[in-house]
Design an enzyme around this catalytic site. Structure first.
Site, PDB file in Angstrom:
ATOM      1  N   CYS A 250     -35.485   1.440 -26.301  1.00 61.47           N
ATOM      2  CA  CYS A 250     -36.427   2.513 -25.985  1.00 61.47           C
ATOM      3  C   CYS A 250     -35.758   3.870 -25.895  1.00 61.47           C
ATOM      4  CB  CYS A 250     -37.156   2.213 -24.699  1.00 61.47           C
ATOM      5  SG  CYS A 250     -38.077   0.680 -24.816  1.00 61.47           S
TER       6      CYS A 250
ATOM      7  N   GLY B 225     -44.981  -4.506 -21.902  1.00 65.22           N
ATOM      8  CA  GLY B 225     -44.147  -4.633 -20.713  1.00 65.22           C
ATOM      9  C   GLY B 225     -44.044  -3.307 -19.973  1.00 65.22           C
TER      10      GLY B 225
ATOM     11  N   THR C  14     -61.281  -2.583 -23.738  1.00 66.48           N
ATOM     12  CA  THR C  14     -61.664  -3.781 -24.488  1.00 66.48           C
ATOM     13  C   THR C  14     -60.414  -4.613 -24.754  1.00 66.48           C
ATOM     14  OG1 THR C  14     -63.539  -2.676 -25.495  1.00 66.48           O
ATOM     15  CG2 THR C  14     -62.693  -4.616 -26.638  1.00 66.48           C
TER      16      THR C  14
ATOM     17  N   ALA D 222     -45.029 -10.059 -24.615  1.00 69.37           N
ATOM     18  CA  ALA D 222     -45.139 -11.167 -25.572  1.00 69.37           C
ATOM     19  C   ALA D 222     -44.127 -11.072 -26.710  1.00 69.37           C
ATOM     20  CB  ALA D 222     -46.559 -11.211 -26.145  1.00 69.37           C
ATOM     21  N   HIS D 223     -43.856  -9.852 -27.179  1.00 68.71           N
ATOM     22  CA  HIS D 223     -42.986  -9.719 -28.361  1.00 68.71           C
ATOM     23  C   HIS D 223     -41.528 -10.013 -28.031  1.00 68.71           C
ATOM     24  CE1 HIS D 223     -40.955  -5.635 -27.910  1.00 68.71           C
ATOM     25  NE2 HIS D 223     -41.780  -5.674 -26.890  1.00 68.71           N
TER      26      HIS D 223
END
Lengths: 399, 399
Positions: A324, A71, A237, A200-201
């Site tokens: 954070c 994010g 990748t 996603a988490h």
């Protein structure tokens, strides 16, 4: 000892169904999606399938989803990518004081590059006033970025109204929906944002996968240059297993959204009721218009860190302010922006619930929490009146 | 049908021992490393353990390793982070024409920001001449970035000599070691680079994990702003499972390095000997000073893409040029920079071997490859002399 995980804004456990979907790509299907032979094309298909699942979560087109590693990366990409792409049209951007550090610090980076940044004030519930947004717009404004829902106080911002204002003035509008996406319904067509960040988490997907929705046709300068991945907009990748996991998590979040919301809201309301019975404790953020699993408080005369440690000793895992910056040991700028005195802001505690929390978890917390507070107040010089006058001022949080 | 994976520069399979090390962090140990309670501190410890393992691979201090999401991110971070940090001292940077797109395109981004960039020429083996580096330095030069080993042609550059030159002139030196790290020994103290990029999936680690070595005390501007992760130098919730995997992969690479090199070098030499028996095929890159598992060729009168497809139909997976641009269908700038005519450069084919390749794989390739070439030449207008004069010019690749 009972273990209660109440820190779903920090991160979620990976849903076992999501891990199952990822496993083939951690084993035999390891190809590079850019390779033209079969293991490569299999990986490519898996990514495009995930892109469709993530798009479906917010009702966008698959081609409007760019995968990122987090994010934070999506937020950096959005803010700097749009500011740079539009710098010939103007060099003023608008953000709010509710934003995550990935937005605030990207904005400060842009300031160093010669951009002007307006940091919008908020009310006592942490709400941004759309009228204030409107008044902050200048001829130079090219971008507005407002958080969808705060991970610290749970407040959901008036994103649709702000989108409308931005659209009228032909200004690009980004919303950081990292805490919201997958947890509350988002229909990008109704929301109206031009860009939207996800992680996603935050909805039982893996760490290492995020996404930025970018409205079709919008030009954005890449944050990570390199190969032709993600249509040349994000190089590196692809993290195939994590992207597949994000897709599966998005699919499950969409299917189970209503049930999950109902579940965590019910528990959250019991938690707020129980915890609020402690003296001198204040709910922070909006009382109603907040994330369904989110309960945040300021506890008078106590340091958040001390609460976390004593709760953790009882197997109760919670947060104090943003994950954070939780080790930064400063009063949260978000709480200060809401007018909470810095002394009180130090006593911040945040419980965020998830689909696997139970009623028993809540009962355990409600039984243990008052004891923790009592013990801490017994040893707190503040609780004995020390420094209160100096710290005080009007306390404008609601009870 | 036999399956032979000869595309280890594109990506490697995940070592099962690495996956085993990752699994706990994909299951129960899902905490956010910034959280102060036990699941958080467990994740934090796992990251610091991995940091030590990666540091050990290149003989650096753990504190000199910053985790990223990919090699491309590490390259973007290095180039732009140092250029911006030192822009008051000068705005000239030097890179080579051998660089990966993540360096080349970051350099072009810096050009747009007002930096001057020198793109160094190379010789017919793709080697950068340290004397040419020296002569390119101006009073404005703040950064030199030269790839350690090319993923396209395998050539290993004279990094130590270039480091020496940079040090003398007090210029920061970065090397993109994405294809090299974990595959050939790297001792950063001997190599002398100030920054070095790595990617876990290049040495049997997971996708989604990379690292940038940054010499102690060196100031670098972040690429991804946000929380206090990675000492405030790289924000975003850490991808704990992938980082743990990178650490384990680094540990195994270090332990097994000599055996792996011996194994792939022996196979590679057999492959080169066998494949070279085909007419009008040229080894590209340095004949000796190259990655041990790397064999790259240009095949006259044939398109690389067609070779890949026919080989894939036989279960042989190879590459044509860089994985990151293999769908871009342009003659590789790396091959053109070496003086290979564009027509011949279109016939590029790259075989890269890994620890799990066997002698049988090589025999199979050597048996099948000449037939593929024969078949393609039968249908190629170029093989019948069409356009040869127009395309030609001196062919300076070695046989």
């Amino acid at each position: 000892m009972m273990k209660c995980y109440f820190d779903h804004v920090a991160t979620n456990p990976l849903d076992t169904r999501v891990l199952d979907a990822m496993m083939p790509y951690l084993k035999d299907d390891f190809g590079n999606p850019l390779s033209i032979y079969e293991p490569g094309s299999k990986a490519k298909e898996a990514i495009e399938n995930a892109r469709g699942q993530v798009a479906s979560l917010i009702n966008s087109k698959p081609s409007e989803i760019i995968f990122t590693s987090s994010g934070a990366e999506a937020n950096n990409f959005a803010l700097r990518g749009i500011a740079l792409a539009r710098q010939n049209e103007g060099k003023h951007i608008i953000v709010s004081r509710m934003e995550h550090h990935s937005i605030l610090n990207s904005a400060r980076f842009l300031e160093k590059m010669g951009f002007a940044v307006t940091f919008l004030p908020v009310d006592k519930h942490g709400m941004v006033d759309p009228d204030v947004v409107k008044k902050s717009i200048t001829k130079e404004t090219t971008l507005i970025s407002i958080i969808h829902a705060s991970s610290e106080i749970g407040t959901i911002e008036p994103i649709e109204e702000i989108s409308e204002i931005a659209k009228e003035k032909k200004i690009i509008f980004h919303t950081d929906a990292v805490a919201a996406a997958g947890n509350i319904p988002i229909n990008i067509k109704e929301l109206g944002a031009d860009l939207l960040s996800m992680a996603a988490h935050q909805f039982y997907g893996p760490k290492g996968a995020g996404a930025l929705y970018v409205r079709e046709g919008l030009r954005i300068v890449p944050l990570i240059y390199g190969g032709i991945q993600e249509n040349g907009r994000r190089a590196g990748t692809e993290n195939v297993p994590a992207i597949v996991g994000m897709g599966k998590a998005a699919e499950l979040a969409k299917e189970e959204m209503n049930a999950r919301i109902e579940h965590v809201r019910t528990l959250r309301d019991r938690l707020i009721k129980g915890v609020s019975s402690v003296e001198n404790i204040y709910l922070t953020g909006h009382p109603d218009n907040r994330l369904p699993g989110h309960a945040s408080f300021c506890v008078e005369f106590i340091e958040g860190e001390a609460m976390l440690l004593l709760l953790a000793a009882k197997g109760i895992y919670a947060a104090s302010g943003s994950a954070c910056s939780s080790k930064a040991l400063k009063a949260s700028p978000v709480l200060l922006a809401m007018g909470i005195p810095s002394g009180l802001a130090q006593g911040s505690i945040v419980f965020t619930l998830g689909k696997d929390n139970s009623g028993d978890d809540i009962e355990y917390l409600i039984a243990e929490f008052p004891q923790v507070i009592k013990r801490l107040r017994e040893i707190s010089p503040y609780a004995k009146g020390w420094g209160i006058k100096g710290e005080g001022g009007e306390c404008i949080v609601q009870k």
